[in-house]
Design a protein around this motif. Structure first.
Motif, PDB file in Angstrom:
ATOM      1  N   LEU A   1     -32.382   5.928  81.817  1.00 40.82           N
ATOM      2  CA  LEU A   1     -33.824   6.048  81.642  1.00 40.82           C
ATOM      3  C   LEU A   1     -34.586   5.309  82.732  1.00 40.82           C
ATOM      4  N   ARG A   2     -34.152   4.108  83.063  1.00 40.95           N
ATOM      5  CA  ARG A   2     -34.845   3.329  84.096  1.00 40.95           C
ATOM      6  C   ARG A   2     -34.905   4.072  85.416  1.00 40.95           C
ATOM      7  N   ASN A   3     -33.801   4.662  85.840  1.00 37.85           N
ATOM      8  CA  ASN A   3     -33.747   5.353  87.126  1.00 37.85           C
ATOM      9  C   ASN A   3     -34.617   6.606  87.128  1.00 37.85           C
ATOM     10  N   ARG A   4     -34.655   7.298  85.988  1.00 41.97           N
ATOM     11  CA  ARG A   4     -35.524   8.470  85.889  1.00 41.97           C
ATOM     12  C   ARG A   4     -36.995   8.068  86.005  1.00 41.97           C
TER      13      ARG A   4
ATOM     14  N   TYR B   1     -39.127   3.521  78.243  1.00 39.53           N
ATOM     15  CA  TYR B   1     -38.420   2.455  78.950  1.00 39.53           C
ATOM     16  C   TYR B   1     -38.896   1.080  78.487  1.00 39.53           C
ATOM     17  N   LEU B   2     -40.185   0.928  78.193  1.00 37.57           N
ATOM     18  CA  LEU B   2     -40.683  -0.359  77.699  1.00 37.57           C
ATOM     19  C   LEU B   2     -39.955  -0.764  76.419  1.00 37.57           C
ATOM     20  N   ALA B   3     -39.734   0.214  75.524  1.00 36.56           N
ATOM     21  CA  ALA B   3     -39.017  -0.082  74.284  1.00 36.56           C
ATOM     22  C   ALA B   3     -37.574  -0.483  74.576  1.00 36.56           C
ATOM     23  N   GLU B   4     -36.935   0.231  75.502  1.00 38.29           N
ATOM     24  CA  GLU B   4     -35.554  -0.093  75.868  1.00 38.29           C
ATOM     25  C   GLU B   4     -35.482  -1.458  76.538  1.00 38.29           C
ATOM     26  N   ARG B   5     -36.420  -1.725  77.413  1.00 37.36           N
ATOM     27  CA  ARG B   5     -36.454  -3.001  78.138  1.00 37.36           C
ATOM     28  C   ARG B   5     -36.654  -4.169  77.178  1.00 37.36           C
ATOM     29  N   ARG B   6     -37.502  -3.977  76.174  1.00 38.39           N
ATOM     30  CA  ARG B   6     -37.758  -5.038  75.200  1.00 38.39           C
ATOM     31  C   ARG B   6     -36.492  -5.370  74.411  1.00 38.39           C
ATOM     32  N   ARG B   7     -35.706  -4.351  74.112  1.00 39.88           N
ATOM     33  CA  ARG B   7     -34.445  -4.597  73.406  1.00 39.88           C
ATOM     34  C   ARG B   7     -33.449  -5.350  74.277  1.00 39.88           C
TER      35      ARG B   7
ATOM     36  N   ARG C   1     -41.508  -8.530  85.646  1.00 37.46           N
ATOM     37  CA  ARG C   1     -41.132  -7.355  86.424  1.00 37.46           C
ATOM     38  C   ARG C   1     -40.765  -6.201  85.505  1.00 37.46           C
ATOM     39  N   LEU C   2     -41.227  -5.023  85.850  1.00 37.31           N
ATOM     40  CA  LEU C   2     -40.943  -3.852  85.031  1.00 37.31           C
ATOM     41  C   LEU C   2     -39.481  -3.443  85.127  1.00 37.31           C
ATOM     42  N   LEU C   3     -38.968  -3.346  86.333  1.00 34.84           N
ATOM     43  CA  LEU C   3     -37.637  -2.793  86.577  1.00 34.84           C
ATOM     44  C   LEU C   3     -36.623  -3.918  86.685  1.00 34.84           C
TER      45      LEU C   3
ATOM     46  N   ALA D   1     -32.359  -9.644  85.519  1.00 33.47           N
ATOM     47  CA  ALA D   1     -32.976 -10.054  86.790  1.00 33.47           C
ATOM     48  C   ALA D   1     -33.760  -8.892  87.385  1.00 33.47           C
ATOM     49  N   PRO D   2     -34.806  -9.175  88.170  1.00 35.96           N
ATOM     50  CA  PRO D   2     -35.579  -8.099  88.801  1.00 35.96           C
ATOM     51  C   PRO D   2     -34.693  -7.237  89.695  1.00 35.96           C
ATOM     52  N   LEU D   3     -34.922  -5.949  89.661  1.00 32.81           N
ATOM     53  CA  LEU D   3     -34.160  -5.024  90.488  1.00 32.81           C
ATOM     54  C   LEU D   3     -34.644  -5.125  91.934  1.00 32.81           C
ATOM     55  N   GLY D   4     -33.733  -5.111  92.892  1.00 36.07           N
ATOM     56  CA  GLY D   4     -34.090  -5.225  94.298  1.00 36.07           C
ATOM     57  C   GLY D   4     -34.245  -3.874  94.974  1.00 36.07           C
ATOM     58  N   ALA D   5     -34.852  -3.888  96.166  1.00 34.63           N
ATOM     59  CA  ALA D   5     -35.074  -2.660  96.919  1.00 34.63           C
ATOM     60  C   ALA D   5     -33.766  -1.980  97.295  1.00 34.63           C
TER      61      ALA D   5
END
Length: 348
Positions: A165-168, A227-233, A241-243, A253-257
């Motif tokens: 989901l995050r990548n989409r 994704y917010l719901a998944e991230r909260r879990r 950071r969102l991603l 940890a925050p996702l890098g470039a």
């Protein structure tokens, strides 16, 4: 003082003036990617100087020319991954341009320090205001950015459908907002205004260091809320950071470039579209805005460009689209021309 990873540039670190220049460049606020690119460029230049036995403090333009010639002729490390017919030998034109700019900046620094009188890296000069134009050391090659056609885009989306989901969500945001790689990975949850489908890009996360707002569509909004719901879990918090990473080593940890680049590379392989890159979504979005007949100023504002010429390079309309625009714009003129040409058919 901004910290530089000197292990990446041992020759620069070992040369006093080169080290001072790169540290100076970092301290005045250049982006980390710029520092890395400049360090790599000067490292290459110092390596060539050592190879030919030249001292950077005393070299002349002929050594610079020999270095540029070597850049043009050396094997391209990316040859196996490139699909263009002209990609066999020599570094890319943009890379050589970047190397030359870095070297010119280094020698300007030496001149300001009184260690040299002239810069051996000649600067080009435009023909404006009556001046005689002068070609720079490397002719700039302007290639139209590649954007996927409808068939390629469908294959890309199909391959992305199998991603987490995050990548989409990342692909959808990159397209909708015409986001650069660094802008995407630095998004925070608080940057979003879901009620108005807006993203507030903070100045410190943009290349131009200017804040701007971009929008996102209904599909992206649905991905975002899911994704917010998944991230909260996963991390148990809403802010920040969102991603984020879900790997065992960097969980939360925050996702890098670099991770986004790796994700896109995997999508490109599965879709069979080797020319896909993280910048493709930005190119496509800006081109679609042009297709929707946005003005060049509106597109530049959305993209965060300071110079309209940059925006023009990003927009890639096909010959068919340009022909259609021409027909619409000249419909009245063409009708008059056709009426007059009809007299040739009738004769006198």
């Amino acid at each position: 003082m901004v910290e530089i990873i000197w292990d990446k540039f041992p020759l620069v670190a070992g040369q006093e003036q080169a080290r001072r220049w790169l540290q100076f460049t970092a301290n005045i606020g250049r982006a980390p990617n710029t520092i890395t690119a400049y360090g790599r460029a000067l490292e290459d230049h110092l390596r060539f100087c050592a190879l030919v036995g030249a001292d950077p403090l005393t070299i002349r333009a002929d050594v610079i020319a020999a270095w540029i010639g070597d850049l043009h002729e050396r094997p391209n490390p990316r040859t196996a991954k490139l699909v263009h017919l002209d990609s066999g030998t020599g570094l890319a034109n943009a890379t050589i341009q970047q190397y030359v700019i870095a070297a010119r900046s280094f020698y300007e620094f030496l001149i300001e320090d009184g260690l040299r009188e002239r810069n051996p890296v000649r600067r080009g000069q435009s023909g404006r205001r009556g001046r005689r134009p002068r070609q720079g050391l490397v002719r700039r090659v302007e290639k139209a950015p590649w954007i996927p056609n409808e068939w390629d885009w469908q294959k890309i989306l199909q391959a992305t459908g199998a991603e987490p989901l995050r990548n989409r969500l990342m692909l959808a945001l990159a397209y909708d907002g015409a986001l650069r790689r660094e802008e995407l990975v630095h998004l925070e949850v608080g940057d979003f205004e879901p009620a108005y489908c807006l993203i507030h890009l903070r100045a410190e996360t943009t290349k131009s260091k200017r804040a701007r707002e971009v929008s996102f569509g209904t599909a992206t909004s649905r991905l975002f809320m899911a994704y917010l719901a998944e991230r909260r879990r996963l991390v148990g918090r809403a802010a920040g950071r969102l991603l984020i990473s879900v790997s065992r080593r960097n969980r939360g940890a925050p996702l890098g470039a670099a991770s986004w680049s790796k994700i896109v590379s995997g999508i490109a392989d599965r879709a069979g579209v080797p020319r896909l890159s993280t910048h493709t979504f930005r190119h496509l979005r800006l081109t679609d805005l042009a297709r929707a007949e946005w003005t060049i100023d509106q597109i530049a504002q959305y993209a965060g460009h300071k110079d309209l010429s940059t925006t023009l390079r990003y927009i890639h309309l096909s010959g068919r689209e340009l022909a259609a625009k021409l027909r619409r714009a000249t419909a009245a003129i063409q009708a008059d021309r056709e009426r007059l040409l009809a007299t040739l058919v009738e004769g006198r």
